[in-house]
Design a protein around this motif. Sequence first.
Motif, short mmCIF file in Angstrom:
data_model
loop_
_atom_site.label_atom_id
_atom_site.label_comp_id
_atom_site.label_asym_id
_atom_site.label_seq_id
_atom_site.Cartn_x
_atom_site.Cartn_y
_atom_site.Cartn_z
N TYR A 86 -3.98 20.27 6.35
CA TYR A 86 -2.92 20.69 7.25
C TYR A 86 -2.55 19.52 8.15
N LEU A 87 -1.26 19.18 8.11
CA LEU A 87 -0.74 18.03 8.84
C LEU A 87 0.12 18.48 10.02
N CYS A 88 -0.04 17.78 11.12
CA CYS A 88 0.77 18.00 12.31
C CYS A 88 1.64 16.76 12.51
N ALA A 89 2.87 16.95 12.95
CA ALA A 89 3.77 15.82 13.21
C ALA A 89 4.64 16.14 14.41
N ASP A 93 12.51 12.94 21.34
CA ASP A 93 13.94 12.93 21.64
C ASP A 93 14.55 11.59 21.23
N LEU A 94 15.77 11.62 20.75
CA LEU A 94 16.53 10.42 20.40
C LEU A 94 15.83 9.60 19.32
N ASN A 95 15.06 10.27 18.48
CA ASN A 95 14.30 9.57 17.45
C ASN A 95 14.32 10.43 16.19
N GLU A 96 14.64 9.82 15.07
CA GLU A 96 14.74 10.61 13.84
C GLU A 96 13.44 10.67 13.07
N LYS A 97 12.47 9.85 13.44
CA LYS A 97 11.27 9.78 12.62
C LYS A 97 10.22 10.77 13.10
N LEU A 98 9.37 11.15 12.17
CA LEU A 98 8.21 11.99 12.47
C LEU A 98 6.97 11.10 12.58
N THR A 99 6.14 11.39 13.59
CA THR A 99 4.84 10.74 13.70
C THR A 99 3.78 11.76 13.30
N PHE A 100 3.01 11.42 12.27
CA PHE A 100 2.03 12.35 11.72
C PHE A 100 0.63 12.06 12.22
N GLY A 101 -0.18 13.12 12.31
CA GLY A 101 -1.61 12.98 12.45
C GLY A 101 -2.22 12.76 11.08
N THR A 102 -3.53 12.53 11.08
CA THR A 102 -4.21 12.25 9.81
C THR A 102 -4.66 13.52 9.09
N GLY A 103 -4.47 14.67 9.72
CA GLY A 103 -4.70 15.92 9.02
C GLY A 103 -6.08 16.51 9.19
N THR A 104 -6.17 17.80 8.93
CA THR A 104 -7.45 18.52 8.85
C THR A 104 -7.58 19.08 7.45
N ARG A 105 -8.67 18.70 6.79
CA ARG A 105 -8.92 19.20 5.44
C ARG A 105 -9.69 20.50 5.54
#
Lengths: 110, 113
Positions: A86-89, A93-105
């Motif tokens: 499960y990934l969280c991102a 504001d004013l930014n089109e990109k997503l910053t992701f976490g490394t996830g929980t398996r």
Amino acid sequence: EDQVTQSPEALRLQEGESSSLNCSYTVSGLRGLFWYRQDPGKGPEFLFTLYSAGEEKEKERLKATLTKKESFLHITAPKPEDSATYLCAVQADLNEKLTFGTGTRLTIIP
Amino acid sequence: DAGITQSPRYKITETGRQVTLMCHQTWSHSYMFWYRQDLGHGLRLIYYSAAADITDKGEVPDGYVVSRSKTENFPLTLESATRSQTSVYFCASSEFRGATEAFFGQGTRLTVV
């Protein structure tokens, strides 16, 4: 710089054993927080978007909540088919990109 | 089939070779993205595009080139592949500017030997 930290890295649960996954974030103005599910060998699959503190969303056995500093993904009475990463991102504001976490398996044991 | 497709699914190439990863979406989404996924780093943005002929760098753009002559296609080229570019690459698209979900392809596993 936007940052996302997910915990725990891995979680093993018995079938039916409820628990929560954590996503802590720092962002310069939150536009949205996203949860994705990723199965081995596949691309991430969208689950939820949360926009503001206090918001909650549910889908089957999953419920996502949001505060000003973190989000939780609660899983109630999980089944083996809920096993995935499960990934969280976050999107600022004013930014089109997503910053992701490394996830929980997450592994659900029958 | 509707959706977002990547090709090839698997690729092995030699150091120094040029390689292009393809991405095609059928939704006519405005935004398209390339991410790489590595153990311990999660998904990192390489490049993104807001529309045809509009591209911008992400977090890790060095060594990569993109183009977007048509809305539906967004190829990623490694000009001279290095071993550090061994990774799983994901293409994604989203419909609107703003906090809308992105839809991901199945990924391309690239190995540089």
